[in-house]
Structures are given as structure tokens and as C-alpha cells.
Design a protein around this motif. Structure first.
Motif, PDB file in Angstrom:
ATOM      1  N   ARG A  85     -38.452  11.644  14.007  1.00 18.85           N
ATOM      2  CA  ARG A  85     -39.170  11.113  15.713  1.00 18.85           C
ATOM      3  C   ARG A  85     -39.064  11.592  16.615  1.00 18.85           C
ATOM      4  O   ARG A  85     -39.911  11.866  17.159  1.00 18.85           O
ATOM      5  CB  ARG A  85     -39.042   9.505  15.091  1.00 18.85           C
ATOM      6  CG  ARG A  85     -39.480   8.313  16.792  1.00 18.85           C
ATOM      7  CD  ARG A  85     -39.942   7.166  17.243  1.00 18.85           C
ATOM      8  NE  ARG A  85     -39.474   6.551  15.320  1.00 18.85           N
ATOM      9  CZ  ARG A  85     -40.417   6.200  14.919  1.00 18.85           C
ATOM     10  NH1 ARG A  85     -41.961   6.157  15.387  1.00 18.85           N
ATOM     11  NH2 ARG A  85     -40.291   5.380  14.152  1.00 18.85           N
ATOM     12  N   VAL A  86     -37.520  11.944  16.981  1.00 17.85           N
ATOM     13  CA  VAL A  86     -37.270  12.496  18.034  1.00 17.85           C
ATOM     14  C   VAL A  86     -38.089  13.991  18.233  1.00 17.85           C
ATOM     15  O   VAL A  86     -38.595  14.315  19.081  1.00 17.85           O
ATOM     16  CB  VAL A  86     -35.905  13.145  18.291  1.00 17.85           C
ATOM     17  CG1 VAL A  86     -34.990  13.954  17.193  1.00 17.85           C
ATOM     18  CG2 VAL A  86     -35.715  13.419  19.791  1.00 17.85           C
ATOM     19  N   ALA A  87     -37.779  14.786  17.135  1.00 16.55           N
ATOM     20  CA  ALA A  87     -39.221  16.348  16.787  1.00 16.55           C
ATOM     21  C   ALA A  87     -40.461  15.476  17.150  1.00 16.55           C
ATOM     22  O   ALA A  87     -41.097  16.733  17.833  1.00 16.55           O
ATOM     23  CB  ALA A  87     -38.692  16.770  15.285  1.00 16.55           C
ATOM     24  N   VAL A  88     -40.940  14.943  16.660  1.00 19.01           N
ATOM     25  CA  VAL A  88     -42.347  14.245  16.429  1.00 19.01           C
ATOM     26  C   VAL A  88     -43.070  14.318  17.861  1.00 19.01           C
ATOM     27  O   VAL A  88     -43.471  14.514  19.144  1.00 19.01           O
ATOM     28  CB  VAL A  88     -42.694  13.057  15.799  1.00 19.01           C
ATOM     29  CG1 VAL A  88     -44.072  12.799  16.358  1.00 19.01           C
ATOM     30  CG2 VAL A  88     -42.306  13.335  14.240  1.00 19.01           C
TER      31      VAL A  88
ATOM     32  N   ILE B 269     -42.582  17.571  19.759  1.00 16.53           N
ATOM     33  CA  ILE B 269     -44.175  17.867  19.723  1.00 16.53           C
ATOM     34  C   ILE B 269     -45.615  17.777  20.376  1.00 16.53           C
ATOM     35  O   ILE B 269     -46.160  18.169  20.331  1.00 16.53           O
ATOM     36  CB  ILE B 269     -44.125  18.200  18.006  1.00 16.53           C
ATOM     37  CG1 ILE B 269     -43.508  18.984  16.983  1.00 16.53           C
ATOM     38  CG2 ILE B 269     -46.012  18.599  17.652  1.00 16.53           C
ATOM     39  CD1 ILE B 269     -43.148  18.935  16.033  1.00 16.53           C
ATOM     40  N   ASN B 270     -45.242  16.657  20.219  1.00 14.93           N
ATOM     41  CA  ASN B 270     -46.312  15.256  20.876  1.00 14.93           C
ATOM     42  C   ASN B 270     -46.436  16.460  22.381  1.00 14.93           C
ATOM     43  O   ASN B 270     -47.162  16.553  22.912  1.00 14.93           O
ATOM     44  CB  ASN B 270     -46.188  13.995  20.747  1.00 14.93           C
ATOM     45  CG  ASN B 270     -46.136  13.149  19.403  1.00 14.93           C
ATOM     46  OD1 ASN B 270     -47.358  14.294  18.590  1.00 14.93           O
ATOM     47  ND2 ASN B 270     -46.055  12.480  19.010  1.00 14.93           N
ATOM     48  N   ASP B 271     -45.164  15.983  23.222  1.00 10.04           N
ATOM     49  CA  ASP B 271     -45.118  16.858  24.516  1.00 10.04           C
ATOM     50  C   ASP B 271     -45.550  18.220  24.448  1.00 10.04           C
ATOM     51  O   ASP B 271     -46.523  18.271  25.238  1.00 10.04           O
ATOM     52  CB  ASP B 271     -43.250  16.491  24.907  1.00 10.04           C
ATOM     53  CG  ASP B 271     -43.412  14.959  24.711  1.00 10.04           C
ATOM     54  OD1 ASP B 271     -44.319  14.103  25.349  1.00 10.04           O
ATOM     55  OD2 ASP B 271     -42.790  14.646  25.705  1.00 10.04           O
ATOM     56  N   LEU B 272     -45.197  19.453  23.773  1.00 10.56           N
ATOM     57  CA  LEU B 272     -45.025  20.298  23.440  1.00 10.56           C
ATOM     58  C   LEU B 272     -47.085  20.742  23.237  1.00 10.56           C
ATOM     59  O   LEU B 272     -47.404  21.510  23.971  1.00 10.56           O
ATOM     60  CB  LEU B 272     -44.370  21.205  22.301  1.00 10.56           C
ATOM     61  CG  LEU B 272     -43.498  21.479  23.044  1.00 10.56           C
ATOM     62  CD1 LEU B 272     -42.363  21.824  21.655  1.00 10.56           C
ATOM     63  CD2 LEU B 272     -42.647  22.072  23.595  1.00 10.56           C
ATOM     64  N   ALA B 273     -47.691  19.421  22.581  1.00  3.03           N
ATOM     65  CA  ALA B 273     -48.976  19.904  22.333  1.00  3.03           C
ATOM     66  C   ALA B 273     -49.336  19.872  23.567  1.00  3.03           C
ATOM     67  O   ALA B 273     -51.176  19.932  23.661  1.00  3.03           O
ATOM     68  CB  ALA B 273     -49.272  19.399  20.718  1.00  3.03           C
ATOM     69  N   GLU B 274     -49.390  17.895  24.245  1.00  4.15           N
ATOM     70  CA  GLU B 274     -50.317  17.605  25.015  1.00  4.15           C
ATOM     71  C   GLU B 274     -49.803  18.770  26.294  1.00  4.15           C
ATOM     72  O   GLU B 274     -50.815  18.917  26.715  1.00  4.15           O
ATOM     73  CB  GLU B 274     -49.765  16.636  25.331  1.00  4.15           C
ATOM     74  CG  GLU B 274     -49.546  15.858  27.162  1.00  4.15           C
ATOM     75  CD  GLU B 274     -51.565  15.133  26.392  1.00  4.15           C
ATOM     76  OE1 GLU B 274     -52.106  15.078  27.975  1.00  4.15           O
ATOM     77  OE2 GLU B 274     -51.575  14.883  25.337  1.00  4.15           O
TER      78      GLU B 274
END
Length: 191
Positions: A71-74, A77-82
Motif C-alpha cells: 500500500r505504501v508503494a501505491v 506511485i499515486n503521488d508521483l503520477a499526480e
């Protein structure tokens, strides 16, 4: 069955130790040969012969792959993609494609390139207007031409046109997956 062996002579002991340490870090075993094979494969994957851009047909022919991550990786990734103005799935897909020698641009890169190309094309249009005015002025003065100015304007316009074309080629090659049915764009959540 004999395995093909790769022997590398002349590697100093400290380099061999560095390769072993890198292999231990990446693969969990201090195997310099494994590290060298991995580096060779990575280099060959990036060679121009294997890195032909994706075609729209290839980008459209997709297969769903399920991936489980902590979950921490997701969340990261969400933050990076955003931050890159991209959807999470597109962000992950683009990372994988880049590793395979098929880099795709992120949303922020696409926006910046499109905007700068548009502005540069406007500069080219302004140069055309300046060249027309310059030519009119020369004709009004009886045809006395200042060739160096005209040549410099033409040369600059040519450089701008070539650069705009290069950026368009980069955009076309780097947005193939993005453009397919809008898969790369973020979808805003409705309140």
C-alpha cells in the motif's frame, strides 16, 4: 547441455568486488557475472535497433495485468503520477515501457512540449511577417537589398521549422500510449 559462458579478462579486483556488491544489492547474491549479463542486456535493450517507437496499433492491443504492491508503494506511485499529471496506471505502464526501450512522456512533459512548440511556431509566423515587411521595404527603396539580413531571417525560420518538426516527432513517439483512448490522462473525481 552446456551454457554459453562470457569471460571478461582484465577486470581489476576492486571492479569485480564492486560488481559483486551491486549484484548482492540488486539480486541478493554476490555474482559479478550475473551483474555483467544484466548490464549487457540493459544496454542492448536501449540500442536503437531494438527501440523502435510503438505504433498506434501496438499501443491499442493491450492485455490486462494485475499487479500487487504494498500500500505504501501505491500511495507513493499515486503521488508521483499526480505530480506528473498522469493516471496511476499510465505512470506504471510508462515506467515499464521505458525499461523496455519504449519511453513514453508523462502528462507534464507533454503539456510543456506542446506549449513550447506552439509558442515557437508563433515566433516562426512572426518571422515570416518580419521577412515580408523587410522585402516590401527593400522593394520600396528601389530593390537595394541587404542580403545578410534576409539570409539570416530565412536561416532562423528554417531552424525554427526544423526544431518544431523534431519536437513533433518526439511527441508522436512519446505519446502513443497516452493518446490511445485517453488512457494516460488523469480522471478527476467527481464530488
Amino acid at each position: 547441455m552446456a551454457r554459453d559462458m562470457l569471460r571478461v579478462d582484465g577486470v581489476p579486483p576492486d571492479t569485480r568486488e564492486q560488481l559483486q556488491e551491486a549484484a548482492r544489492h540488486l539480486y541478493g547474491q554476490a555474482n559479478a557475472s550475473l551483474m555483467v549479463r544484466s548490464l549487457i542486456a540493459s544496454h542492448l535493450a536501449k540500442s536503437p535497433a531494438t527501440a523502435l517507437p510503438l505504433t498506434p496499433d501496438q499501443a491499442e492491443d493491450t492485455v490486462r495485468v494485475e499487479l500487487r504492491l504494498p500500500r505504501v508503494a501505491v500511495e507513493k506511485i499515486n503521488d508521483l503520477a499526480e505530480g506528473r499529471f498522469s493516471a496511476r496506471n499510465y505512470y506504471i505502464t510508462s515506467l515499464i515501457l521505458a525499461h523496455l526501450g519504449q519511453p513514453q512522456l508523462q502528462g507534464d512533459e507533454i503539456e510543456v512540449l506542446r506549449r513550447s512548440n506552439y509558442e515557437l511556431a508563433k515566433v516562426g509566423t512572426n518571422l515570416n511577417q518580419i521577412a515580408r515587411a523587410f522585402n516590401s521595404l527593400v522593394k520600396m527603396r528601389g530593390g537595394e537589398k541587404m542580403p545578410e539580413v534576409g539570409k539570416k531571417l530565412a536561416s532562423l525560420r528554417k531552424e525554427i521549422t526544423e526544431h518544431v518538426g523534431k519536437v513533433l516527432r518526439v511527441l508522436n513517439a512519446g505519446t502513443t500510449v497516452w493518446e490511445q483512448k485517453g488512457r494516460g490522462q488523469r480522471v478527476r473525481k467527481r464530488s
